[in-house]
Design an enzyme around this catalytic site. Structure first.
Site, short mmCIF file in Angstrom:
data_model
loop_
_atom_site.label_atom_id
_atom_site.label_comp_id
_atom_site.label_asym_id
_atom_site.label_seq_id
_atom_site.Cartn_x
_atom_site.Cartn_y
_atom_site.Cartn_z
N GLY A 10 0.81 -1.22 0.00
CA GLY A 10 0.00 0.00 0.00
C GLY A 10 0.84 1.26 0.00
N ILE A 12 1.63 3.79 2.34
CA ILE A 12 2.67 4.03 3.36
C ILE A 12 3.59 2.81 3.46
N LEU A 33 -3.80 -7.46 -1.47
CA LEU A 33 -3.97 -6.60 -2.65
C LEU A 33 -5.39 -6.06 -2.78
N ASP A 58 -4.39 -12.97 3.07
CA ASP A 58 -5.17 -12.12 3.96
C ASP A 58 -4.69 -12.34 5.39
N PHE A 80 0.64 -2.47 8.77
CA PHE A 80 -0.14 -1.45 8.05
C PHE A 80 -1.48 -1.98 7.57
N SER A 124 -3.83 6.45 14.17
CA SER A 124 -4.17 7.66 13.42
C SER A 124 -4.50 8.81 14.38
N TYR A 148 -14.14 3.41 11.49
CA TYR A 148 -12.70 3.39 11.21
C TYR A 148 -11.91 3.84 12.44
N LYS A 152 -9.15 1.88 15.27
CA LYS A 152 -7.82 2.34 15.71
C LYS A 152 -7.78 2.43 17.24
N TYR A 176 -0.41 8.63 13.04
CA TYR A 176 -0.04 9.44 11.87
C TYR A 176 -0.95 10.64 11.78
N ASN A 178 -1.36 13.68 8.60
CA ASN A 178 -1.87 13.50 7.23
C ASN A 178 -0.74 13.21 6.25
N ASN A 197 -11.16 10.73 -1.49
CA ASN A 197 -11.82 11.39 -0.35
C ASN A 197 -10.90 12.44 0.26
P1 NAD Z 1 -3.36 1.49 1.82
O1 NAD Z 1 -4.78 1.08 1.62
O2 NAD Z 1 -2.63 2.12 0.70
O3 NAD Z 1 -2.51 0.23 2.33
C1 NAD Z 1 -3.05 -0.79 3.11
C2 NAD Z 1 -2.64 -2.13 2.50
O4 NAD Z 1 -3.18 -3.18 3.30
C3 NAD Z 1 -3.19 -2.33 1.08
O5 NAD Z 1 -2.14 -2.72 0.23
C4 NAD Z 1 -4.22 -3.44 1.24
O6 NAD Z 1 -4.29 -4.26 0.09
C5 NAD Z 1 -3.71 -4.19 2.47
N1 NAD Z 1 -4.73 -4.90 3.26
C6 NAD Z 1 -5.89 -4.39 3.77
N2 NAD Z 1 -6.54 -5.35 4.45
C7 NAD Z 1 -5.77 -6.48 4.39
C8 NAD Z 1 -5.90 -7.80 4.90
N3 NAD Z 1 -6.98 -8.17 5.62
N4 NAD Z 1 -4.92 -8.69 4.67
C9 NAD Z 1 -3.83 -8.34 3.94
N5 NAD Z 1 -3.66 -7.11 3.42
C10 NAD Z 1 -4.62 -6.20 3.64
O7 NAD Z 1 -3.34 2.44 3.10
P2 NAD Z 1 -2.18 3.38 3.67
O8 NAD Z 1 -2.56 4.78 3.42
O9 NAD Z 1 -0.86 2.89 3.23
O10 NAD Z 1 -2.39 3.12 5.24
C11 NAD Z 1 -1.67 2.12 5.94
C12 NAD Z 1 -2.15 2.07 7.37
O11 NAD Z 1 -2.00 3.36 7.96
C13 NAD Z 1 -3.63 1.71 7.53
O12 NAD Z 1 -3.77 0.89 8.68
C14 NAD Z 1 -4.29 3.05 7.76
O13 NAD Z 1 -5.49 2.94 8.51
C15 NAD Z 1 -3.22 3.79 8.54
N6 NAD Z 1 -3.34 5.25 8.41
C16 NAD Z 1 -3.33 5.82 7.17
C17 NAD Z 1 -3.47 7.20 7.05
C18 NAD Z 1 -3.47 7.86 5.69
O14 NAD Z 1 -3.84 9.03 5.60
N7 NAD Z 1 -3.06 7.20 4.60
C19 NAD Z 1 -3.59 7.99 8.19
C20 NAD Z 1 -3.59 7.39 9.45
C21 NAD Z 1 -3.45 6.00 9.54
C1 UD1 Z 2 -9.37 12.12 6.93
C2 UD1 Z 2 -10.22 11.32 7.89
C3 UD1 Z 2 -9.34 10.77 9.00
C4 UD1 Z 2 -8.21 9.93 8.40
C5 UD1 Z 2 -7.44 10.78 7.39
C6 UD1 Z 2 -6.38 10.01 6.67
C7 UD1 Z 2 -12.48 12.25 7.76
C8 UD1 Z 2 -13.53 13.04 8.47
N1 UD1 Z 2 -11.29 12.16 8.40
O1 UD1 Z 2 -8.72 13.13 7.68
O2 UD1 Z 2 -10.09 9.99 9.89
O3 UD1 Z 2 -7.33 9.47 9.41
O4 UD1 Z 2 -8.35 11.30 6.40
O5 UD1 Z 2 -6.94 9.03 5.85
O6 UD1 Z 2 -12.70 11.73 6.68
N2 UD1 Z 2 -10.97 18.84 2.20
C9 UD1 Z 2 -11.57 19.67 1.28
N3 UD1 Z 2 -11.95 19.15 0.08
C10 UD1 Z 2 -11.78 17.82 -0.24
C11 UD1 Z 2 -11.16 16.98 0.72
C12 UD1 Z 2 -10.80 17.52 1.92
O7 UD1 Z 2 -11.75 20.87 1.52
O8 UD1 Z 2 -12.17 17.40 -1.34
C13 UD1 Z 2 -10.51 19.42 3.48
C14 UD1 Z 2 -11.10 18.79 4.73
O9 UD1 Z 2 -12.29 19.45 5.11
C15 UD1 Z 2 -9.95 18.98 5.73
C16 UD1 Z 2 -8.68 18.90 4.87
O10 UD1 Z 2 -9.11 19.17 3.54
O11 UD1 Z 2 -10.01 20.25 6.32
C17 UD1 Z 2 -8.01 17.54 4.90
O12 UD1 Z 2 -8.97 16.52 4.58
P1 UD1 Z 2 -8.52 15.00 4.35
O13 UD1 Z 2 -7.39 14.94 3.39
O14 UD1 Z 2 -9.75 14.24 3.98
O15 UD1 Z 2 -7.96 14.53 5.76
P2 UD1 Z 2 -8.63 14.61 7.22
O16 UD1 Z 2 -10.00 15.16 7.18
O17 UD1 Z 2 -7.65 15.28 8.11
#
Ligand code: NAD
Ligand code: UD1
Length: 334
Positions: A10, A12, A33, A58, A80, A124, A148, A152, A176, A178, A197
């Site tokens: 994925g 990160i 995947l 999985d 992750f 998170s 979600y 966590k 983490y 953003n 999103n």
């Molecule tokens: P991502 O979706 O890109 O990576 C997650 C990976 O896990 C994917 O490759 C997916 O295929 C795999 N996966 C999911 N469920 C699985 C399962 N049951 N078995 C095996 N593989 C599985 O997400 P990411 O952005 O890299 O995030 C990694 C972690 O960090 C997640 O736990 C997420 O909740 C956490 N996190 C992400 C963010 C963010 O903004 N990206 C913020 C805070 C926390």
């Molecule tokens: C979101 C999730 C959070 C998750 C994080 C990382 C929500 C409510 N929160 O955080 O739980 O840990 O993603 O995956 O979904 N924004 C816009 N237009 C857009 C998208 C976002 O204005 O199209 C704004 C939002 O209002 C916010 C900022 O951009 O102020 C960041 O948004 P986003 O990237 O979605 O992250 P978080 O809301 O911080």
């Protein structure tokens, strides 16, 4: 060391795998995947000239997880794997609880049987909820508003209980902020399925011309320009934080909860301006309603990360936009 990285294909995870390989570690990836592609293995090899061992499994599959530990002498796990879309978690709570909670329980059980008791977990900043004031510190009360976030919070509790039950465990819970940007090579980055999103990939799609206009969710927050403020962190900085957390698990036992952020807040409009500067592309936007569940400001107190892990983010918003745009622009040429 030999590190098992769950979810290593994925966003990160793949960046962390590159840092691990470049740091001289051996890497085993388990990923089903469901939100990534097998081509990431080639990408990792292109960057590092090394190829991790890959199991397409999985993490909820007990037999598969036991087999992975039987076939590899794993020293530590970076976990992750999980589902991460807030809105989807509200629509599909059972899938989220099953994937994230059951998956982690099966993983920890396999670790215990395999004699591996070091884990670094992806939590998170969402666990800080709606009621704390910035900057967020690790000792503040936690709360959340969606499944979600609950996964966590629950997993933080489960892993802490595990460490209490058996003092041989070393657990680091990384909160983490953003994560954005991409590897400076432009070979790996974030490319969500469908309409993003999150703000950064949305801006990148508008810049690439695949989405027409950004909606800015509210400009009446109590922030300097009225738009939401977040602590954006370069994904490579975040990946390096995991190597420091791994070092902690080798030198210590017990549990630490640590924020990974920069301690700097950036508003939506500031991020748009920085992306325009990095890309040279104008980002059309319109102001719309607030998104339910959003808070005005979210940024980290990073003192503990520096003190406990000896880690500090190096990259700024300009670097994040440059590397994120480099990745998007490379994808446009393919
Ligand atoms: P991502 O979706 O890109 O990576 C997650 C990976 O896990 C994917 O490759 C997916 O295929 C795999 N996966 C999911 N469920 C699985 C399962 N049951 N078995 C095996 N593989 C599985 O997400 P990411 O952005 O890299 O995030 C990694 C972690 O960090 C997640 O736990 C997420 O909740 C956490 N996190 C992400 C963010 C963010 O903004 N990206 C913020 C805070 C926390
Ligand atoms: C979101 C999730 C959070 C998750 C994080 C990382 C929500 C409510 N929160 O955080 O739980 O840990 O993603 O995956 O979904 N924004 C816009 N237009 C857009 C998208 C976002 O204005 O199209 C704004 C939002 O209002 C916010 C900022 O951009 O102020 C960041 O948004 P986003 O990237 O979605 O992250 P978080 O809301 O911080």
């Amino acid at each position: 060391m030999k590190i098992l990285v769950t979810g290593g294909m994925g966003f990160i995870g793949s960046h962390t795998v590159c840092e691990l390989l470049e740091g001289g570690h051996e890497v085993v990836i388990v990923d089903n995947l469901c939100n990534s592609s097998v081509s990431v293995l080639d990408d990792i090899q292109a960057i590092t000239h090394a190829r991790p061992v890959f199991y397409q499994e999985d993490i909820r599959d007990k037999a598969a997880m036991d087999r992975i530990f039987a076939e590899n002498k794993i020293d530590a796990v970076i976990h992750f794997a999980g589902l991460k879309a807030v809105g989807e978690s509200v629509r599909m709570p059972l899938e989220y609880y099953h994937n994230n909670i059951t998956g982690t329980l099966v993983l920890c059980d396999a670790m215990r049987k395999g004699g591996c008791k070091r884990i670094v977990f992806s939590s998170s900043a969402t666990v800080y909820g709606m009621n704390n004031t910035v900057p967020f510190r690790e000792d503040m009360p936690t709360s959340c508003t969606n499944p979600y976030g609950w996964t966590k919070m629950m997993l933080e509790q489960i892993l802490q209980d595990l460490a209490v039950s058996d003092p041989e465990w070393s657990v680091v819970l990384l909160r983490y902020f953003n994560p954005i940007g991409a590897h400076p090579s432009g070979i790996i980055g974030e490319n969500p399925n469908g309409i993003p999103n999150n703000l950064f990939p949305y801006i990148a799609r508008v810049a690439a011309g695949t989405l027409p206009c950004l909606s800015v969710f509210g400009n009446d927050y109590d922030t300097p320009d009225g738009t939401g403020v977040r602590d954006y962190i370069h994904v490579v900085d975040l990946a390096e934080g995991h190597l420091k957390a791994l070092d902690w698990t080798v030198a210590n036992r017990g549990v630490e909860i640590v924020n990974l952020g920069t301690s700097r807040g950036t508003s939506v409009l500031e991020l748009v301006a920085a992306f325009e500067k990095a890309s040279g592309v104008k980002i059309p936007y319109k102001i719309t309603e607030r998104r339910p569940g959003d808070i005005a400001s979210c940024y980290a107190d990073t003192e503990k990360a520096a003190r406990v892990l000896g880690w500090k983010a190096k990259y700024n918003i300009e670097d994040m936009c440059r590397d994120g745009w480099n990745y998007t622009a490379k994808g446009m040429k393919k």
